[in-house]
Design a protein around this motif. Structure first.
Motif, PDB file in Angstrom:
ATOM      1  N   ARG A 359     -10.036 -48.846  -3.771  1.00 11.12           N
ATOM      2  CA  ARG A 359     -11.474 -48.554  -3.674  1.00 11.12           C
ATOM      3  C   ARG A 359     -12.026 -48.450  -5.098  1.00 11.12           C
ATOM      4  NH1 ARG A 359     -12.841 -46.600   1.704  1.00 11.12           N
ATOM      5  NH2 ARG A 359     -11.054 -45.645   2.800  1.00 11.12           N
ATOM      6  N   ASP A 360     -13.287 -48.834  -5.245  1.00  8.75           N
ATOM      7  CA  ASP A 360     -13.927 -48.830  -6.557  1.00  8.75           C
ATOM      8  C   ASP A 360     -14.827 -47.599  -6.720  1.00  8.75           C
ATOM      9  OD1 ASP A 360     -12.710 -51.334  -7.252  1.00  8.75           O
ATOM     10  OD2 ASP A 360     -14.141 -52.314  -5.904  1.00  8.75           O
ATOM     11  N   HIS A 361     -15.517 -47.505  -7.849  1.00  9.22           N
ATOM     12  CA  HIS A 361     -16.325 -46.323  -8.169  1.00  9.22           C
ATOM     13  C   HIS A 361     -17.510 -46.197  -7.203  1.00  9.22           C
ATOM     14  CE1 HIS A 361     -14.979 -46.770 -12.673  1.00  9.22           C
ATOM     15  NE2 HIS A 361     -13.962 -46.692 -11.823  1.00  9.22           N
ATOM     16  N   TRP A 362     -17.824 -44.952  -6.820  1.00 11.31           N
ATOM     17  CA  TRP A 362     -18.922 -44.733  -5.872  1.00 11.31           C
ATOM     18  C   TRP A 362     -19.508 -43.324  -6.071  1.00 11.31           C
ATOM     19  CZ3 TRP A 362     -21.244 -48.364  -3.121  1.00 11.31           C
ATOM     20  CH2 TRP A 362     -22.148 -47.988  -2.123  1.00 11.31           C
ATOM     21  N   PRO A 363     -20.595 -43.193  -6.859  1.00 14.99           N
ATOM     22  CA  PRO A 363     -21.177 -41.876  -7.101  1.00 14.99           C
ATOM     23  C   PRO A 363     -22.221 -41.447  -6.079  1.00 14.99           C
ATOM     24  CG  PRO A 363     -22.280 -43.490  -8.473  1.00 14.99           C
ATOM     25  CD  PRO A 363     -21.204 -44.238  -7.711  1.00 14.99           C
ATOM     26  N   ARG A 364     -22.584 -42.332  -5.143  1.00 16.24           N
ATOM     27  CA  ARG A 364     -23.719 -42.039  -4.266  1.00 16.24           C
ATOM     28  C   ARG A 364     -23.415 -40.927  -3.269  1.00 16.24           C
ATOM     29  NH1 ARG A 364     -25.509 -48.144  -2.869  1.00 16.24           N
ATOM     30  NH2 ARG A 364     -26.890 -47.140  -1.341  1.00 16.24           N
ATOM     31  N   VAL A 365     -22.160 -40.721  -2.935  1.00 15.97           N
ATOM     32  CA  VAL A 365     -21.764 -39.558  -2.143  1.00 15.97           C
ATOM     33  C   VAL A 365     -20.267 -39.343  -2.332  1.00 15.97           C
ATOM     34  CG1 VAL A 365     -21.243 -40.750   0.046  1.00 15.97           C
ATOM     35  CG2 VAL A 365     -22.048 -38.381   0.083  1.00 15.97           C
ATOM     36  N   PHE A 366     -19.874 -38.078  -2.444  1.00 14.06           N
ATOM     37  CA  PHE A 366     -18.455 -37.729  -2.547  1.00 14.06           C
ATOM     38  C   PHE A 366     -18.306 -36.249  -2.243  1.00 14.06           C
ATOM     39  CE2 PHE A 366     -20.365 -37.463  -6.707  1.00 14.06           C
ATOM     40  CZ  PHE A 366     -19.765 -36.436  -7.395  1.00 14.06           C
TER      41      PHE A 366
END
Length: 439
Positions: A359-366
């Motif tokens: 999986r790649d970078h994802w700042p929109r929700v975590f």
């Protein structure tokens, strides 16, 4: 040799002769503030009104831990979304966790999981800056980390550094920003999991007796006298504060003992895990128990663009064991209610598995996790949508997390700090305390 060079040499030799290098507390040069001993602080400062937490243990997982494969699983989603892991029943309002968190599932009635953390920074450094400071990165100003602000606001307690990084500073954004370098973290140096772990430079050499140490301190004091007239008042004051703190730590058996993992029984070490995060977390517990204010334990290796099934599993075994042991241990010792525990990462991972089975970078929700120190037990705050791609309700931004941490420590999130040039800067900008997660 110039006067300033002589003074620097004597400062350095004064403490390195005691076994204490400048690197341990950060250079105080060009600094603006002063660290005060706990005895010098007003009682109102030592016991902040409204404080529910006395200290923070902050476990930071560098690289970007996948929320979908840990604290926010989507068991009903298509396989390319839900990923390679199953789920396990937890004590978290009936909510499942990933089956890489089996130990955490057993203590989930003591934690709050925030499933709607969000910001806009997909770069590692910028994401880390956001999470460690509460601010979006700015080209005009480097903001101080949460730990540096806590050191600035609460000061030294029991001769221990107020802000400690284990094993060392994991990012420039765990530093002091525009604050004085006097509030820099003390770096332990080596991994606490090392076979012969020992914090360097805590013990004075045996050939330096008390009278010789006193003469060195007096000589340094005499050399400092009068240097303020050369326009180095702030830097000199911060420098002196650094050395006062260093001497206090060296000369306090109780403070030095807080770093001694050898005092812990083997059974406790096995419980936490004899690895970097396990021993780092155990050391953090000892430090806050003895008086440290803010301890960051850094663990990297979560940037899983490739083969997340294999690579995340080994990392989460370490996290699951250490985190669960830390929370349960603090609770058993009656320390959890006064110790805020944070588990963070700089961003999440993409909602779909990529062509490299990662999986790649994802700042929109975590997801991030909080426990103790005034936080509700056994709760989930916020939610991501069905694909784990966006906040579905109650989005939480880094500024909100920072405001909540400060508030729980009795620090007013609405106050201002002074940047260079005596420019007032908001401690928190556009952030609100998360009242819903408070116990």
């Amino acid at each position: 040799m110039s006067d300033s060079t002589r003074r620097t040499f004597l400062r350095t030799s004064s403490l390195t002769g005691l076994g204490f290098g400048l690197a341990n507390l950060g250079s105080p040069l060009c600094a603006r503030g002063v660290l005060l001993s706990a005895a010098a602080l007003p009682s109102a400062w030592r016991r902040r009104r409204g404080a529910r937490a006395q200290a923070v243990i902050h476990l930071h997982l560098g690289g970007g831990m996948s929320h979908l494969d840990t604290f926010d699983p989507k068991p009903e989603a298509p396989v390319e979304v839900r990923g390679p892991f199953g789920t396990v029943k937890s004590k978290l309002q009936g909510e499942p966790l990933s089956d890489v968190l089996r130990r955490t599932a057993e203590i989930a009635d003591k934690i709050t999981v925030i499933r709607s953390m969000t910001h806009g920074e997909a770069d590692h450094d910028r994401g880390t800056h956001s999470m460690m400071t509460g601010f979006q990165p700015s080209p005009a100003l480097t903001y101080p980390s949460l730990g540096a602000v806590v050191a600035h606001e609460l000061g030294v307690r029991n001769d221990l550094p107020p802000y400690v990084c284990v094993p060392q500073v994991g990012s420039p954004f765990q530093g002091t920003g525009y604050l004085s370098a006097a509030y820099a973290p003390f770096s332990v140096g080596d991994s606490p999991a090392a076979r012969r772990f020992r914090v360097r430079d805590l013990d004075a050499p045996k050939d330096i007796d008390e009278s010789r140490r006193a003469r060195r301190k007096q000589l340094l004091h005499d050399l400092d006298a009068g240097f303020g007239e050369y326009g180095a008042g702030d830097a000199l004051a911060a420098s002196e504060a650094f050395y006062r703190q260093a001497y206090a730590l060296i000369e306090s058996p109780e403070a030095r003992a807080a770093f001694d993992l050898g005092a812990e029984p083997d059974s406790m070490k096995e419980r936490y895990g004899r690895n970097a995060l396990g021993m780092g977390s155990l050391l953090a517990r000892r430090l806050v128990q003895s008086g440290a204010r803010y301890v960051v334990v850094n663990l990297g290796g979560f940037d899983h663009h490739v083969q997340i099934a294999r690579n995340l599993q080994s990392r989460m075994n370490e996290v699951d064991q250490a985190f669960a042991a830390l929370v349960a241990d603090l609770d058993a010792q009656g320390l959890l209610d006064q110790t805020l525990v944070l588990l963070t990462t700089e961003f999440g991972r993409t909602p779909r598995i990529n062509n490299d089975a990662g999986r790649d970078h994802w700042p929109r929700v975590f997801s991030v996790v909080m426990a103790g120190g005034g936080i509700a037990r056994g709760c989930v705050h916020g939610a991501s949508n069905a694909a784990g791609a966006e906040p579905e309700r109650d989005p939480v931004r880094p500024a909100d997390l920072a405001a909540t941490v400060y508030s729980l420590l009795g620090i007013d999130p609405g106050k201002k700090l002074l940047a260079p040039g005596d420019r007032p800067i908001d401690l928190v900008r556009e952030g609100a305390v998360l009242r819903e997660v408070l116990g």
